[in-house]
Scaffold this motif. Sequence first.
Motif, mmCIF file in Angstrom:
data_model
loop_
_atom_site.group_PDB
_atom_site.id
_atom_site.type_symbol
_atom_site.label_atom_id
_atom_site.label_comp_id
_atom_site.label_asym_id
_atom_site.label_seq_id
_atom_site.Cartn_x
_atom_site.Cartn_y
_atom_site.Cartn_z
ATOM 1 N N ASP A 114 -54.873 4.339 28.036
ATOM 2 C CA ASP A 114 -53.678 4.974 28.570
ATOM 3 C C ASP A 114 -53.852 5.205 30.064
ATOM 4 O O ASP A 114 -54.774 4.666 30.677
ATOM 5 N N CYS A 115 -52.972 6.003 30.666
ATOM 6 C CA CYS A 115 -52.857 6.022 32.120
ATOM 7 C C CYS A 115 -54.157 6.321 32.862
ATOM 8 O O CYS A 115 -54.488 5.645 33.842
ATOM 9 N N GLU A 116 -54.924 7.320 32.395
ATOM 10 C CA GLU A 116 -56.143 7.651 33.123
ATOM 11 C C GLU A 116 -57.202 6.561 32.986
ATOM 12 O O GLU A 116 -58.046 6.379 33.884
ATOM 13 N N ASP A 117 -57.161 5.807 31.885
ATOM 14 C CA ASP A 117 -58.118 4.712 31.708
ATOM 15 C C ASP A 117 -57.828 3.580 32.697
ATOM 16 O O ASP A 117 -58.757 2.969 33.236
ATOM 17 N N TYR A 118 -56.551 3.305 32.927
ATOM 18 C CA TYR A 118 -56.174 2.343 33.966
ATOM 19 C C TYR A 118 -56.708 2.807 35.332
ATOM 20 O O TYR A 118 -57.253 2.013 36.101
ATOM 21 N N ALA A 119 -56.511 4.093 35.628
ATOM 22 C CA ALA A 119 -56.939 4.622 36.923
ATOM 23 C C ALA A 119 -58.451 4.515 37.096
ATOM 24 O O ALA A 119 -58.948 4.140 38.167
ATOM 25 N N LEU A 120 -59.204 4.851 36.044
ATOM 26 C CA LEU A 120 -60.660 4.751 36.118
ATOM 27 C C LEU A 120 -61.111 3.312 36.345
ATOM 28 O O LEU A 120 -62.033 3.057 37.132
ATOM 29 N N GLU A 121 -60.468 2.371 35.664
ATOM 30 C CA GLU A 121 -60.861 0.966 35.812
ATOM 31 C C GLU A 121 -60.538 0.439 37.214
ATOM 32 O O GLU A 121 -61.348 -0.280 37.815
ATOM 33 N N LYS A 122 -59.393 0.793 37.745
ATOM 34 C CA LYS A 122 -59.056 0.368 39.102
ATOM 35 C C LYS A 122 -60.028 0.966 40.114
ATOM 36 O O LYS A 122 -60.440 0.289 41.067
ATOM 37 N N SER A 134 -64.823 8.134 48.156
ATOM 38 C CA SER A 134 -64.091 9.233 48.792
ATOM 39 C C SER A 134 -62.639 8.873 49.068
ATOM 40 O O SER A 134 -61.812 9.757 49.330
ATOM 41 N N ASN A 135 -62.326 7.581 48.995
ATOM 42 C CA ASN A 135 -60.953 7.132 49.214
ATOM 43 C C ASN A 135 -60.298 6.602 47.948
ATOM 44 O O ASN A 135 -59.209 6.026 48.010
ATOM 45 N N LEU A 136 -60.952 6.780 46.806
ATOM 46 C CA LEU A 136 -60.429 6.346 45.510
ATOM 47 C C LEU A 136 -60.434 7.547 44.577
ATOM 48 O O LEU A 136 -61.462 7.872 43.975
ATOM 49 N N LEU A 137 -59.315 8.205 44.452
ATOM 50 C CA LEU A 137 -59.281 9.510 43.807
ATOM 51 C C LEU A 137 -58.289 9.532 42.643
ATOM 52 O O LEU A 137 -57.075 9.337 42.836
ATOM 53 N N VAL A 138 -58.815 9.759 41.435
ATOM 54 C CA VAL A 138 -57.937 9.912 40.282
ATOM 55 C C VAL A 138 -57.088 11.166 40.491
ATOM 56 O O VAL A 138 -57.593 12.220 40.916
ATOM 57 N N THR A 139 -55.806 11.059 40.211
ATOM 58 C CA THR A 139 -54.835 12.101 40.555
ATOM 59 C C THR A 139 -53.942 12.397 39.355
ATOM 60 O O THR A 139 -53.481 11.477 38.679
ATOM 61 N N VAL A 140 -53.708 13.679 39.101
ATOM 62 C CA VAL A 140 -52.844 14.106 37.996
ATOM 63 C C VAL A 140 -51.485 14.489 38.561
ATOM 64 O O VAL A 140 -51.389 15.270 39.522
ATOM 65 N N VAL A 151 -52.791 8.737 37.888
ATOM 66 C CA VAL A 151 -52.736 7.561 38.741
ATOM 67 C C VAL A 151 -53.982 7.556 39.629
ATOM 68 O O VAL A 151 -54.766 8.512 39.615
ATOM 69 N N LEU A 152 -54.151 6.495 40.396
ATOM 70 C CA LEU A 152 -55.239 6.431 41.363
ATOM 71 C C LEU A 152 -54.653 6.501 42.761
ATOM 72 O O LEU A 152 -53.739 5.741 43.102
ATOM 73 N N THR A 153 -55.179 7.415 43.583
ATOM 74 C CA THR A 153 -54.764 7.521 44.978
ATOM 75 C C THR A 153 -55.749 6.772 45.866
ATOM 76 O O THR A 153 -56.969 6.962 45.768
ATOM 77 N N LEU A 154 -55.212 5.930 46.731
ATOM 78 C CA LEU A 154 -55.996 5.244 47.768
ATOM 79 C C LEU A 154 -55.676 5.908 49.092
ATOM 80 O O LEU A 154 -54.528 5.878 49.555
ATOM 81 N N ARG A 155 -56.680 6.518 49.720
ATOM 82 C CA ARG A 155 -56.498 7.175 51.015
ATOM 83 C C ARG A 155 -56.701 6.152 52.130
ATOM 84 O O ARG A 155 -57.747 5.520 52.212
ATOM 85 N N THR A 156 -55.703 6.006 53.002
ATOM 86 C CA THR A 156 -55.807 5.046 54.099
ATOM 87 C C THR A 156 -55.298 5.679 55.388
ATOM 88 O O THR A 156 -54.668 6.742 55.389
ATOM 89 N N ASP A 164 -50.681 2.535 39.974
ATOM 90 C CA ASP A 164 -50.061 3.136 38.800
ATOM 91 C C ASP A 164 -49.936 2.077 37.708
ATOM 92 O O ASP A 164 -49.530 0.938 37.991
ATOM 93 N N ASN A 165 -50.254 2.432 36.477
ATOM 94 C CA ASN A 165 -50.063 1.465 35.394
ATOM 95 C C ASN A 165 -48.587 1.233 35.065
ATOM 96 O O ASN A 165 -48.248 0.293 34.351
#
Length: 207
Positions: A114-122, A134-140, A151-156, A164-165
Amino acid sequence: MNATLGRWRLWPLAAAVMFLAATTGTMSEASGVGAMATGGLTSQPIGHYEFCRANPSECSSRLRDRGPIVLTDALRRVVIQVNLDVNRAVKPMSDFDIYGKDEVWAYPDQGVGDCEDYALEKRRQLAAKGIPLSNLLVTVVRKPDGEGHAVLTLRTDRGDFILDNLSDELRPWQKTGYRYLKRQASTHTGRWVTLREDQNMLVGALE
């Protein structure tokens, strides 16, 4: 005339954002343009807590936050491709259907998740390509319908973007329609920080 009036109407919002940034500290842990505003430490989601108990090495790293990564065109292509590949490779399935219980965070090594598993894999795949954790942060977040989501946040240096899945696009966080609640800290893989709704709502209003 209407355009001029519109700019004047936006000025109080812009002033409010600048005032809040000045009086409450930086707009994020290490700000970039369009970065989310973070607050203090908060509790881990229960699923991440259990994930850390099962995988302690995943959650014990102290990170040096060197600031948001530079988003080159080449990096953007890599990130978009990883987002697309994981979305296509993993079949969406609830934790209850997979494990017989709710809120299990795990890598989708069996091709379902489910959604958090997608985020962890990415996060895992992008870290393997050299992007700092530090720039790949799982976000609720909370979706417009009120349902919780991860989702996964990419800091740039061009702002925070969401993987997002539910979308194959790399989207600025302000353009998702989500309410942002908390995310991993940029300085420690096992800690979480709040996302400041007051500042984030004002920033989103200016986009």
